[in-house]
Design a protein around this motif. Structure first.
Motif, short mmCIF file in Angstrom:
data_model
loop_
_atom_site.label_atom_id
_atom_site.label_comp_id
_atom_site.label_asym_id
_atom_site.label_seq_id
_atom_site.Cartn_x
_atom_site.Cartn_y
_atom_site.Cartn_z
N LEU A 50 -5.69 -4.87 -13.92
CA LEU A 50 -4.44 -4.53 -13.55
C LEU A 50 -4.07 -3.09 -13.74
N ILE A 51 -3.18 -3.04 -12.92
CA ILE A 51 -2.85 -1.37 -13.05
C ILE A 51 -1.25 -1.28 -13.31
N GLY A 52 -0.51 -0.40 -13.95
CA GLY A 52 0.84 -0.34 -14.27
C GLY A 52 1.16 0.82 -13.59
N LEU A 91 0.71 -1.00 -0.01
CA LEU A 91 0.05 0.15 -0.16
C LEU A 91 0.90 1.06 -0.09
N VAL A 92 2.00 1.29 0.80
CA VAL A 92 2.76 2.31 0.78
C VAL A 92 3.40 2.82 -0.52
N ARG A 93 3.85 1.57 -1.33
CA ARG A 93 4.50 1.79 -2.59
C ARG A 93 3.29 2.25 -3.51
N LEU A 94 2.06 1.85 -3.38
CA LEU A 94 1.04 2.16 -4.33
C LEU A 94 0.79 3.59 -4.14
N ARG A 95 0.90 4.06 -2.67
CA ARG A 95 0.57 5.27 -2.24
C ARG A 95 1.62 6.31 -3.01
N SER A 96 2.88 5.87 -2.90
CA SER A 96 3.93 6.67 -3.37
C SER A 96 3.87 6.43 -4.96
N ARG A 97 3.35 5.58 -5.72
CA ARG A 97 3.72 5.75 -7.06
C ARG A 97 2.44 6.50 -7.53
N LEU A 98 1.33 6.63 -6.76
CA LEU A 98 0.01 7.26 -7.30
C LEU A 98 0.06 8.81 -6.78
N SER A 99 1.30 9.25 -6.21
CA SER A 99 1.33 10.48 -5.49
C SER A 99 0.82 11.58 -6.67
N ARG A 100 0.96 11.75 -7.68
CA ARG A 100 0.46 12.88 -8.68
C ARG A 100 -1.08 12.64 -8.55
N SER A 101 -1.72 11.62 -8.71
CA SER A 101 -3.26 11.46 -8.72
C SER A 101 -3.68 11.83 -7.18
N GLN A 102 -2.85 11.43 -6.41
CA GLN A 102 -3.34 11.49 -5.03
C GLN A 102 -3.38 12.94 -4.63
N ASN A 103 -2.43 13.75 -5.20
CA ASN A 103 -2.43 15.10 -4.79
C ASN A 103 -3.51 15.86 -5.18
N ASP A 144 8.39 -4.87 -11.47
CA ASP A 144 7.51 -5.29 -10.32
C ASP A 144 6.56 -4.25 -10.57
N ASP A 145 6.30 -3.57 -11.57
CA ASP A 145 5.49 -2.44 -11.25
C ASP A 145 4.03 -2.61 -12.04
N LEU A 146 3.62 -3.97 -11.96
CA LEU A 146 2.32 -4.21 -12.30
C LEU A 146 1.51 -4.73 -10.93
N ALA A 147 0.49 -3.96 -10.72
CA ALA A 147 -0.49 -4.57 -9.58
C ALA A 147 -1.73 -5.05 -9.87
N PRO A 148 -2.40 -5.95 -9.17
CA PRO A 148 -3.70 -6.19 -9.38
C PRO A 148 -4.54 -4.99 -8.98
N PHE A 149 -5.67 -4.69 -9.81
CA PHE A 149 -6.52 -3.72 -9.33
C PHE A 149 -7.32 -3.83 -8.04
N GLU A 150 -7.14 -3.35 -7.07
CA GLU A 150 -8.21 -3.66 -6.02
C GLU A 150 -8.83 -2.20 -5.44
N PRO A 151 -10.15 -2.04 -5.85
CA PRO A 151 -10.46 -0.79 -5.47
C PRO A 151 -10.44 -0.23 -3.97
N ALA A 152 -10.35 -0.80 -2.97
CA ALA A 152 -10.37 -0.26 -1.70
C ALA A 152 -8.85 -0.12 -1.39
N ALA A 153 -7.74 -0.67 -1.80
CA ALA A 153 -6.41 -0.42 -1.70
C ALA A 153 -5.97 1.05 -2.61
N PHE A 154 -6.74 0.92 -3.84
CA PHE A 154 -6.41 2.17 -4.88
C PHE A 154 -7.01 3.32 -4.26
N VAL A 155 -8.19 3.12 -3.48
CA VAL A 155 -8.92 4.47 -3.17
C VAL A 155 -8.03 5.05 -1.81
N ASP A 156 -7.64 4.14 -0.82
CA ASP A 156 -6.71 4.20 0.09
C ASP A 156 -5.51 5.06 -0.29
N ALA A 157 -4.93 4.41 -1.28
CA ALA A 157 -3.72 5.27 -1.74
C ALA A 157 -4.01 6.62 -2.26
#
Ligand code: GDP
Length: 300
Positions: A276-278, A1-13, A284-297
């Motif tokens: 899946l999301i890239g 999740l931490v990794r997802l969060r850092s990778r999504l940082s632009r979307s996140q902001n 290692d930068d391919l992840a299953p798409f999990e809505p809850a984890a994605f929204v968390d990030a």
């Protein structure tokens, strides 16, 4: 999740944090709701889903009365997950009972990340103990087969390729044949994606699928879309959906965009789940798409 969060940082902001900041304002007046709407639209959530989300948030915030930051976060999280919706996001990659390998076609426009996704997915499957064959059916781009073969060598999968400029369908056929002969679990076929003539693409992709199906039905057709192309990706998606039955979407380059909302829009548009999301160029930068984890990030 931490990794997802850092990778999504632009979307996140821009999306997650932006929404939370707006919702946390002392007074939620019309201007603020408009800003919330704007934030969603800019992040490519799409007009209808944006309206739905804003309506639901308005109602729920009203019911809530006073709001703690935790309550707001929880509410936003819940509503975004609801908006993404439930779906079967599993990938059919296991060998059939009759011993035939699962066949996965990877389709999409040039440059969206098809070859990279095929390689990364191959890696995930091999790591899971599967035997994988890669098919380099993108015979038009000279470097594509080399690129796929490099991935194959890296992840431990055989690569079937044909002559440059050769018939993509025949390479795809041979890849499945090789998969059967080798007792492989999964055959991943990377296809060409020249969209300059829609008819050409239709003919070619249709043919690849038909020819591969001489061995048996195709298990997954994954449409790869580049998240950074925004609404353009939706146009591409529609074109592909006319040609083949897409079973799942792979949304790449989510690490490089502030438009994470495209996840919501594209699923709505096609009625097909993001599977899946890239999140980068690495193996290692391919992840299953999990809505809850994605929204968390996304919300942080
Ligand atoms: P194809 O033409 O569809 O096969 O696209 P490629 O697989 O060759 O990818 C095009 C470029 O996008 C390459 O430079 C990849 O490294 C890059 N790429 C693919 N997926 C991702 C991703 O999830 N994030 C980022 N940042 N780059 C990616």
């Amino acid at each position: 999740l931490v990794r997802l969060r850092s990778r999504l940082s632009r979307s996140q902001n821009s999306l997650g944090k932006g929404l939370l900041t707006l919702l946390s304002r002392e007074r939620l007046d019309e201007d603020t709701w408009e800003e919330i709407e704007e934030t969603l639209l800019v992040a490519d959530v799409g007009v209808t889903p944006t309206q739905e989300l804003v309506d639901r948030l308005r109602t729920r915030v009203k019911v809530l009365g006073t709001r703690t930051p935790e309550e707001l976060r929880g509410l936003l999280h819940e509503e975004l997950v609801t908006l993404i919706g439930e779906a079967d996001r599993s990938l059919k990659t296991a060998k059939h009972e009759d011993g035939r390998p699962a066949v996965v076609l990877v389709v999409g426009v040039n440059g969206v990340g098809k070859t990279t996704t095929s390689g990364k997915l191959g890696r995930v499957l091999v790591a899971d103990g599967r035997k994988v064959v890669l098919g380099a059916a993108d015979t038009f781009r000279a470097a594509a087969a080399d690129q796929l073969q490099t991935w194959g060598e890296r992840v431990g999968a055989a690569t079937v390729r044909g002559p440059e400029g050769g018939d993509p369908a025949s390479v795809a056929f041979d890849a499945v044949k090789e998969g059967i002969a080798e007792g492989a679990d999964t055959v991943l076929i990377d296809t060409a994606g020249r969209l300059h003539t829609k008819t050409g693409l239709m003919d070619e992709l249709g043919k690849v699928k038909r020819v591969v199906e001489k061995h048996g039905p195709v298990d997954e057709v994954l449409l790869v879309l580049d998240a950074t192309t925004g609404q353009n990706g939706l146009v591409q998606a529609r074109v592909f959906a006319e040609v083949v039955d897409i079973t799942g979407i792979v949304l790449t380059k989510l690490d490089g965009t502030a438009k994470g909302g495209i996840v919501i829009a594209v699923q709505r548009e096609l009625g097909v789940p993001v599977k899946l999301i890239g999140l980068g160029e690495g193996a290692d930068d391919l992840a299953p798409f999990e809505p809850a984890a994605f929204v968390d990030a996304l919300i942080g």
